[in-house]
Design a protein around this motif. Structure first.
Motif, PDB file in Angstrom:
ATOM      1  N   VAL A   1     -21.047 -32.274 -12.386  1.00  0.00           N
ATOM      2  CA  VAL A   1     -21.870 -32.782 -13.486  1.00  0.00           C
ATOM      3  C   VAL A   1     -20.941 -32.978 -14.680  1.00  0.00           C
ATOM      4  O   VAL A   1     -20.343 -32.017 -15.188  1.00  0.00           O
ATOM      5  N   ASP A   2     -20.804 -34.245 -15.111  1.00  0.00           N
ATOM      6  CA  ASP A   2     -19.898 -34.584 -16.205  1.00  0.00           C
ATOM      7  C   ASP A   2     -18.494 -34.016 -15.959  1.00  0.00           C
ATOM      8  O   ASP A   2     -17.846 -33.470 -16.863  1.00  0.00           O
TER       9      ASP A   2
ATOM     10  N   SER B   1     -25.262 -26.396 -16.620  1.00  0.00           N
ATOM     11  CA  SER B   1     -24.873 -27.767 -16.977  1.00  0.00           C
ATOM     12  C   SER B   1     -26.057 -28.612 -17.423  1.00  0.00           C
ATOM     13  O   SER B   1     -25.908 -29.496 -18.277  1.00  0.00           O
TER      14      SER B   1
ATOM     15  N   GLU C   1     -30.277 -38.197 -23.795  1.00  0.00           N
ATOM     16  CA  GLU C   1     -28.893 -37.888 -23.432  1.00  0.00           C
ATOM     17  C   GLU C   1     -28.556 -38.450 -22.049  1.00  0.00           C
ATOM     18  O   GLU C   1     -29.439 -38.595 -21.183  1.00  0.00           O
ATOM     19  N   ASN C   2     -27.278 -38.745 -21.841  1.00  0.00           N
ATOM     20  CA  ASN C   2     -26.804 -39.277 -20.557  1.00  0.00           C
ATOM     21  C   ASN C   2     -25.845 -38.294 -19.899  1.00  0.00           C
ATOM     22  O   ASN C   2     -25.021 -37.662 -20.582  1.00  0.00           O
ATOM     23  N   ILE C   3     -25.934 -38.179 -18.574  1.00  0.00           N
ATOM     24  CA  ILE C   3     -24.986 -37.359 -17.823  1.00  0.00           C
ATOM     25  C   ILE C   3     -24.542 -38.126 -16.574  1.00  0.00           C
ATOM     26  O   ILE C   3     -25.248 -39.019 -16.090  1.00  0.00           O
ATOM     27  N   LYS C   4     -23.351 -37.770 -16.087  1.00  0.00           N
ATOM     28  CA  LYS C   4     -22.817 -38.422 -14.895  1.00  0.00           C
ATOM     29  C   LYS C   4     -22.706 -37.402 -13.763  1.00  0.00           C
ATOM     30  O   LYS C   4     -22.125 -36.322 -13.942  1.00  0.00           O
TER      31      LYS C   4
ATOM     32  N   GLU D   1     -21.373 -42.117  -7.355  1.00  0.00           N
ATOM     33  CA  GLU D   1     -21.523 -41.743  -8.767  1.00  0.00           C
ATOM     34  C   GLU D   1     -22.897 -42.201  -9.244  1.00  0.00           C
ATOM     35  O   GLU D   1     -23.304 -43.333  -9.020  1.00  0.00           O
TER      36      GLU D   1
ATOM     37  N   ASN E   1     -25.466 -42.166 -12.740  1.00  0.00           N
ATOM     38  CA  ASN E   1     -25.676 -41.915 -14.165  1.00  0.00           C
ATOM     39  C   ASN E   1     -27.169 -41.709 -14.424  1.00  0.00           C
ATOM     40  O   ASN E   1     -28.009 -42.489 -13.960  1.00  0.00           O
TER      41      ASN E   1
END
Length: 356
Positions: A315-316, A329, A337-340, A351, A353
């Motif tokens: 995570v991120d 996390s 909010e954005n997380i990868k 991957e 997002n």
């Protein structure tokens, strides 16, 4: 001749015939009848007394046996869902009364557990022991707690655990028999069970402006079964044993359990805040990722295209080596909010997002 005649007449004149008293005079007959009737009545009373005595003994034995069977069935139904919680594996290594341990209740197959926040809030680490022989205590993650109910939600790596069975909210009333159960001793069967009745259903607590039921009972609660369950004769949970509310109301000889509707509300609020992605799962045995077992309907995870059986590797950029890594996390992420995520699906890396 005349002399003999005279002698004979003289002898005959002196003969006195005595009349015998009849065996059955009226008085004797009455006495005889009274004796017979008394004997009959006494025999009947004695027989009835003996019959009643025997009947009572049989009924008491039957009732006691039925009561024992009901209690045994309740324990059989509930005990797999009660866990012991402590601050270390050592605290949970022996089956004995330990003031440093408390009870928790399994509420999902995937390893969600509820317990009393006041008891665990100062623990640096939290460990959970399942009620099974040979099972070692494992580390748990605190997902959050509800300040109105004092309920905390923990998460362990769950694989087909036995969640507690909930009763219908309207299935109980004042006067119903209940059992208060806990397992703060790490027992493989049950730690403590106390019988009682519901003494009142007229209490409630406010959560987010709405009223939810709490249950008053005389079933004894203490450190051995706080954090456990109040259940009905079917072994179904009707409330969560609350030290928080019992101390709050402070009524001698009476205890409080949080009704199922309030429990469900508290748990859902905690999960919504702690896991904004909307996924359920567990860490892999080799600690190389977080396995997704379920995805909430309409959750950010579902909208981003995540699927059950996906494995979150990072995570991120942070590797998911443990359950704690994952929840740390994603806990506290706010809307927008954005997380990868780096995931593994069908053996291939991908991957994803996600926007919260």
């Amino acid at each position: 001749m005349s002399i003999n005649t005279k002698k004979t007449e003289k002898r005959q004149g002196k003969i006195n015939i005595k009349n015998k008293t009849p065996l059955f005079t009226r008085n004797n007959l009455y006495i005889f009848i009274i004796i017979i009737v008394t004997a009959i009545i006494t025999g009947v009373v004695t027989t009835e007394y003996v019959k009643n005595k025997v009947s009572n003994l049989v009924n008491n034995a039957v009732n006691s046996s039925e009561s024992n069977n009901i209690t045994a069935n309740i324990i059989k139904q509930v005990s797999p869902s009660l866990v012991t919680i402590g601050s270390s594996q050592e605290e949970l290594s022996t089956i004995e009364v330990n003031p440093n341990n408390t009870t928790g209740v399994v509420i999902s197959k995937e390893g969600l557990i509820i317990t009393s926040y006041d008891f665990i809030k100062n623990m640096k680490d939290i460990y959970v022991k399942l009620p099974a022989k040979g099972v070692k205590a494992e580390k748990a993650v605190l997902l959050g707690y509800d300040k109105d109910t004092g309920i905390a939600v923990l998460k362990i790596n769950g694989k087909n655990l036995t969640p507690i069975s909930y009763s219908n909210q309207l299935s109980y009333k004042t006067g119903d028999a209940v059992e208060s159960m806990g397992n703060a001793t790490g027992d493989n069967y049950i730690g403590m069970i106390t019988p009682g009745v519901i003494t009142s259903t007229n209490y409630s607590i406010k959560i987010d402006g709405e009223r939810y039921s709490i249950i008053q009972t005389n079933a004894i609660m203490d450190s051995q079964n706080y954090g456990g369950v109040l259940c009905n004769s079917k072994g179904q949970m009707i409330g969560f044993n609350s030290e928080y509310l019992t101390k709050k109301y402070n009524l001698d000889g009476l205890y409080f359990a949080i009704g199922n509707d309030a429990v469900v509300k508290s748990v859902q609020d905690i999960l919504n805040q702690s896991n904004v992605l909307g996924v359920e799962g567990a860490e892999l045995d080799n600690k190389t990722g977080f396995y997704i077992s379920n995805i909430g309907e309409g959750s950010p995870a579902q909208k981003a295209g995540l699927k059950a059986t996906d494995i979150i590797k990072s995570v991120d950029g942070k590797d998911m080596d443990s359950l704690e890594d994952f929840y740390t996390s994603v806990k506290g992420l706010k809307k927008g909010e954005n997380i990868k995520l780096d995931i593994l699906r069908d053996g291939k890396s991908k991957e994803v997002n996600i926007t919260i």
